[in-house]
Design a protein around this motif. Structure first.
Motif, PDB file in Angstrom:
ATOM      1  N   ASP A   1      -6.165  -2.576  -7.711  1.00 47.37           N
ATOM      2  CA  ASP A   1      -6.750  -1.358  -6.931  1.00 47.37           C
ATOM      3  C   ASP A   1      -7.389  -2.284  -5.684  1.00 47.37           C
ATOM      4  OD1 ASP A   1      -5.851   0.556  -8.829  1.00 47.37           O
ATOM      5  OD2 ASP A   1      -7.754   0.384  -9.766  1.00 47.37           O
TER       6      ASP A   1
ATOM      7  N   LYS B   1     -10.185  -1.645  -2.642  1.00 47.82           N
ATOM      8  CA  LYS B   1     -10.945  -0.909  -1.859  1.00 47.82           C
ATOM      9  C   LYS B   1     -11.748  -1.861  -0.673  1.00 47.82           C
ATOM     10  CE  LYS B   1     -12.027   1.318  -6.259  1.00 47.82           C
ATOM     11  NZ  LYS B   1     -13.340   1.555  -7.301  1.00 47.82           N
ATOM     12  N   GLU B   2     -11.877  -0.984   0.455  1.00 44.15           N
ATOM     13  CA  GLU B   2     -12.381  -1.745   1.676  1.00 44.15           C
ATOM     14  C   GLU B   2     -13.576  -1.070   1.932  1.00 44.15           C
ATOM     15  OE1 GLU B   2     -10.985  -2.705   6.408  1.00 44.15           O
ATOM     16  OE2 GLU B   2      -9.583  -1.306   5.054  1.00 44.15           O
TER      17      GLU B   2
ATOM     18  N   TYR C   1     -13.529  -6.636   1.075  1.00 43.06           N
ATOM     19  CA  TYR C   1     -12.515  -5.949   0.204  1.00 43.06           C
ATOM     20  C   TYR C   1     -13.047  -6.252  -1.324  1.00 43.06           C
ATOM     21  CZ  TYR C   1      -9.416  -5.861   4.346  1.00 43.06           C
ATOM     22  OH  TYR C   1      -9.033  -5.583   5.518  1.00 43.06           O
ATOM     23  N   THR C   2     -12.527  -5.292  -2.206  1.00 44.64           N
ATOM     24  CA  THR C   2     -12.812  -5.309  -3.504  1.00 44.64           C
ATOM     25  C   THR C   2     -11.380  -5.133  -4.083  1.00 44.64           C
ATOM     26  OG1 THR C   2     -15.149  -4.572  -3.702  1.00 44.64           O
ATOM     27  CG2 THR C   2     -13.932  -4.771  -5.625  1.00 44.64           C
TER      28      THR C   2
END
Length: 142
Positions: free
Chosen positions: A41, A43-44, A49-50
């Motif tokens: 996954d 995420k931004e 970013y993660t």
């Protein structure tokens, strides 16, 4: 409607129904998981970013993360632990040894000096700060 049944699933179900446990043939080492089996996954946020990646069954020492600009590569060494005593014989084992890797590219370069990684309960969490961009700076004309 068409119903697609995997060949191995069809035979496994048939033998399980006919005589459960009787037709188990010895097998050692199923194929390694494909790179797509490292589920991620991404995420931004404005500055980072993660990434969360499922990598169960390995120790954190056997996980390697390489950052090259915007490209992130995850690699894990999977080790099979066989143990057999004199009173038993292994009929089937689906554990294996080898490595699995997955690479993906993000939209911005990563500041690898500030990147952080944490591995807990089979999930690798990466915090990948974006590199400060010099794009958009006005050039002074002489």
């Amino acid at each position: 409607m068409n119903s697609l049944i995997a060949r191995s699933g069809l035979f496994d179900d048939f033998f399980k129904d006919v005589a459960p446990g009787f037709f188990v043939k010895p097998l050692h080492g199923d194929p390694l998981p494909s790179p797509a089996q490292i589920r991620i996954d991404v995420k931004e946020a404005a500055d980072a970013y993660t990434v969360q990646a499922e990598i169960p069954g390995v120790t954190k020492e056997d996980i390697h993360v390489v950052i090259d600009g915007p490209v992130v590569t995850l690699r894990a060494e999977v080790k099979q632990q066989d143990s057999q005593t004199q009173d038993e014989k292994v009929l089937r084992t689906e554990r294996y040894y080898g490595s699995v890797a997955r690479s993906f590219q993000l939209a911005s370069d990563i500041d690898s000096d500030k990147a952080k990684a944490r591995y807990e309960n089979g999930v690798l969490t990466l915090t990948l700060p974006k590199k400060a961009s010099l794009a958009g700076q006005r050039l002074q004309i002489d």
